[in-house]
Design a protein around this motif. Structure first.
Motif, short mmCIF file in Angstrom:
data_model
loop_
_atom_site.label_atom_id
_atom_site.label_comp_id
_atom_site.label_asym_id
_atom_site.label_seq_id
_atom_site.Cartn_x
_atom_site.Cartn_y
_atom_site.Cartn_z
N ARG A 24 52.31 36.28 -0.98
CA ARG A 24 53.32 35.43 -0.36
C ARG A 24 52.95 33.96 -0.46
NH1 ARG A 24 55.44 38.14 5.34
NH2 ARG A 24 55.86 40.24 4.55
N LEU A 25 51.68 33.66 -0.18
CA LEU A 25 51.24 32.26 -0.21
C LEU A 25 51.18 31.72 -1.63
CD1 LEU A 25 48.51 32.27 2.58
CD2 LEU A 25 50.86 31.46 2.71
N GLU A 26 50.96 32.60 -2.60
CA GLU A 26 51.01 32.16 -4.00
C GLU A 26 52.44 31.75 -4.35
OE1 GLU A 26 49.24 33.54 -8.27
OE2 GLU A 26 50.37 35.04 -7.14
N GLN A 27 53.42 32.53 -3.90
CA GLN A 27 54.82 32.20 -4.16
C GLN A 27 55.22 30.87 -3.51
OE1 GLN A 27 56.82 35.67 -2.64
NE2 GLN A 27 56.54 36.85 -4.53
N GLN A 28 54.57 30.56 -2.40
CA GLN A 28 54.85 29.30 -1.70
C GLN A 28 54.09 28.12 -2.29
OE1 GLN A 28 54.31 29.89 2.54
NE2 GLN A 28 55.34 31.87 2.45
N GLY A 29 53.17 28.37 -3.21
CA GLY A 29 52.43 27.29 -3.84
C GLY A 29 51.18 26.86 -3.12
N LEU A 30 50.69 27.68 -2.18
CA LEU A 30 49.48 27.32 -1.43
C LEU A 30 48.22 27.98 -2.00
CD1 LEU A 30 50.77 27.45 2.25
CD2 LEU A 30 49.95 25.43 1.04
N LEU A 31 48.39 29.10 -2.68
CA LEU A 31 47.26 29.81 -3.28
C LEU A 31 47.56 30.10 -4.74
CD1 LEU A 31 46.36 32.51 -0.56
CD2 LEU A 31 45.33 30.25 -0.87
N GLU A 32 46.51 30.30 -5.50
CA GLU A 32 46.64 30.73 -6.89
C GLU A 32 45.72 31.93 -7.10
OE1 GLU A 32 46.78 28.39 -10.99
OE2 GLU A 32 44.74 28.50 -10.20
N ILE A 33 46.30 33.05 -7.52
CA ILE A 33 45.53 34.26 -7.78
C ILE A 33 45.23 34.35 -9.26
CG2 ILE A 33 45.50 36.78 -7.60
CD1 ILE A 33 47.60 36.50 -5.35
N ARG A 34 43.97 34.38 -9.60
CA ARG A 34 43.57 34.45 -11.01
C ARG A 34 42.82 35.75 -11.24
NH1 ARG A 34 41.35 28.69 -13.00
NH2 ARG A 34 41.82 29.72 -14.97
N GLN A 35 43.43 36.60 -12.04
CA GLN A 35 42.86 37.92 -12.28
C GLN A 35 41.45 37.82 -12.84
OE1 GLN A 35 44.27 40.74 -11.31
NE2 GLN A 35 46.00 39.56 -10.52
N GLY A 36 40.55 38.57 -12.23
CA GLY A 36 39.16 38.59 -12.69
C GLY A 36 38.32 37.46 -12.12
N LEU A 37 38.96 36.46 -11.50
CA LEU A 37 38.22 35.32 -10.97
C LEU A 37 38.31 35.22 -9.45
CD1 LEU A 37 39.13 32.59 -13.62
CD2 LEU A 37 36.96 33.80 -13.37
N GLY A 38 39.48 35.52 -8.91
CA GLY A 38 39.65 35.45 -7.46
C GLY A 38 40.85 34.63 -7.07
N THR A 39 40.85 34.14 -5.84
CA THR A 39 41.96 33.37 -5.29
C THR A 39 41.46 32.03 -4.80
OG1 THR A 39 43.04 35.42 -4.57
CG2 THR A 39 43.79 33.37 -3.55
N ARG A 40 42.19 30.99 -5.12
CA ARG A 40 41.78 29.65 -4.69
C ARG A 40 42.96 28.92 -4.05
NH1 ARG A 40 41.21 25.85 -10.12
NH2 ARG A 40 43.29 26.23 -10.96
N THR A 41 42.63 27.95 -3.20
CA THR A 41 43.66 27.12 -2.59
C THR A 41 44.12 26.09 -3.61
OG1 THR A 41 42.04 25.53 -1.72
CG2 THR A 41 42.65 27.39 -0.30
N VAL A 42 45.41 25.83 -3.63
CA VAL A 42 45.99 24.83 -4.53
C VAL A 42 47.03 24.02 -3.77
CG1 VAL A 42 45.58 26.13 -6.66
CG2 VAL A 42 47.70 26.49 -5.38
N ASN A 43 47.50 22.97 -4.39
CA ASN A 43 48.54 22.13 -3.79
C ASN A 43 49.75 22.13 -4.72
OD1 ASN A 43 50.01 20.38 -2.28
ND2 ASN A 43 48.61 18.66 -2.45
N HIS A 44 50.41 23.27 -4.81
CA HIS A 44 51.56 23.43 -5.70
C HIS A 44 52.82 23.70 -4.88
CE1 HIS A 44 48.64 24.86 -9.12
NE2 HIS A 44 48.57 23.56 -8.88
N LEU A 45 52.96 22.99 -3.79
CA LEU A 45 54.10 23.24 -2.90
C LEU A 45 55.43 22.93 -3.58
CD1 LEU A 45 52.65 21.74 0.39
CD2 LEU A 45 53.03 24.15 -0.13
N HIS A 46 55.40 22.11 -4.64
CA HIS A 46 56.63 21.76 -5.33
C HIS A 46 57.14 22.85 -6.25
CE1 HIS A 46 53.21 20.77 -7.85
NE2 HIS A 46 53.99 20.87 -8.89
#
Length: 228
Positions: free
Chosen positions: A58-80
């Motif tokens: 859900r947060l990835e869809q909102q632009g707050l997180l980025e899920i990268r397969q094999g690497l993990g999840t990181r915070t991002v600033n992609h709210l736009h």
């Protein structure tokens, strides 16, 4: 007999979303940090891995997180990102998107400037002045576009209205397109002069003058885009 609606308690997924969103907001100052693994998050939050998985999606869809397969999840600033995608579907013709963007900016940004003159701290105004000077010192097309965009987003933050700040952040990609079109037709000289007028009014705590200066600037931007 009319009964009051009983508030529905947040689900586990919603609670996890709130916890992770708080982390993402804390990290959004241009820093992208990796979250613990899904297993570790589930253990720390006391929920199942499936709950964590749904929350991060859900947060990835909102632009707050980025899920990268094999690497993990990181915070991002992609709210736009979500808004940008929706705009392209709703208003597929770019010229019309830019015309409507100017309309929205005329509704919002003069008020941002007015509120900034009333609410911004001395430190924030110093930051705005520094951002303005980036445009004056920019020596390339791309640098001018990015400095101009940063000025408007910073001003929204200085309004003290978090929704206004989020709105300008959400419009970043479309704003960037608009500025690129404008700077292909004119030099940054006029924008520099008009930004300076906005900054001066805010420094003088003249809210009416700040709003007028921003309105004048946006009308000029509209003319530069030849959207009238």
């Amino acid at each position: 007999m009319i009964l009051d609606t009983i508030a529905r308690p947040p689900s586990l997924v919603e609670k996890v979303c709130q916890s992770l969103a708080a982390i993402a907001r804390r990290d959004r100052a241009d820093e992208e940090n990796w979250l613990p693994t899904e297993r570790e998050l589930a253990a720390q939050l006391g929920v199942s891995r499936s709950v964590v998985r749904e929350a991060t999606k859900r947060l990835e869809q909102q632009g707050l997180l980025e899920i990268r397969q094999g690497l993990g999840t990181r915070t991002v600033n992609h709210l736009h990102k979500p808004l940008t995608g929706a705009l392209e579907l709703l208003v597929p013709e770019e010229t019309e998107r830019l015309r409507q963007l100017i309309e929205v900016r005329l509704m919002v940004e003069p008020e941002n400037a007015r509120l900034a003159a009333e609410r911004a701290t001395a430190k924030q105004i110093t930051t705005l002045r520094a951002v303005h000077e980036k445009l004056a010192l920019a020596d390339s097309f791309e640098d001018s576009v990015m400095a101009d965009m940063e000025f408007h987003r910073t001003l929204a933050v200085l309004s003290g209205n978090q929704i206004a700040g989020l709105l300008m952040q959400s419009l970043s990609e479309l704003l960037q397109v608009s500025l690129k079109h404008g700077y292909k037709r004119v030099t940054p000289a006029t924008a520099i002069k008009q930004h300076a007028a906005v900054v001066k009014a805010i420094e003088q705590r003249d809210s009416a003058a700040a709003a007028r200066a921003m309105h004048r600037h946006l009308v000029t931007a509209c003319n530069d885009l030849e959207l009238n």
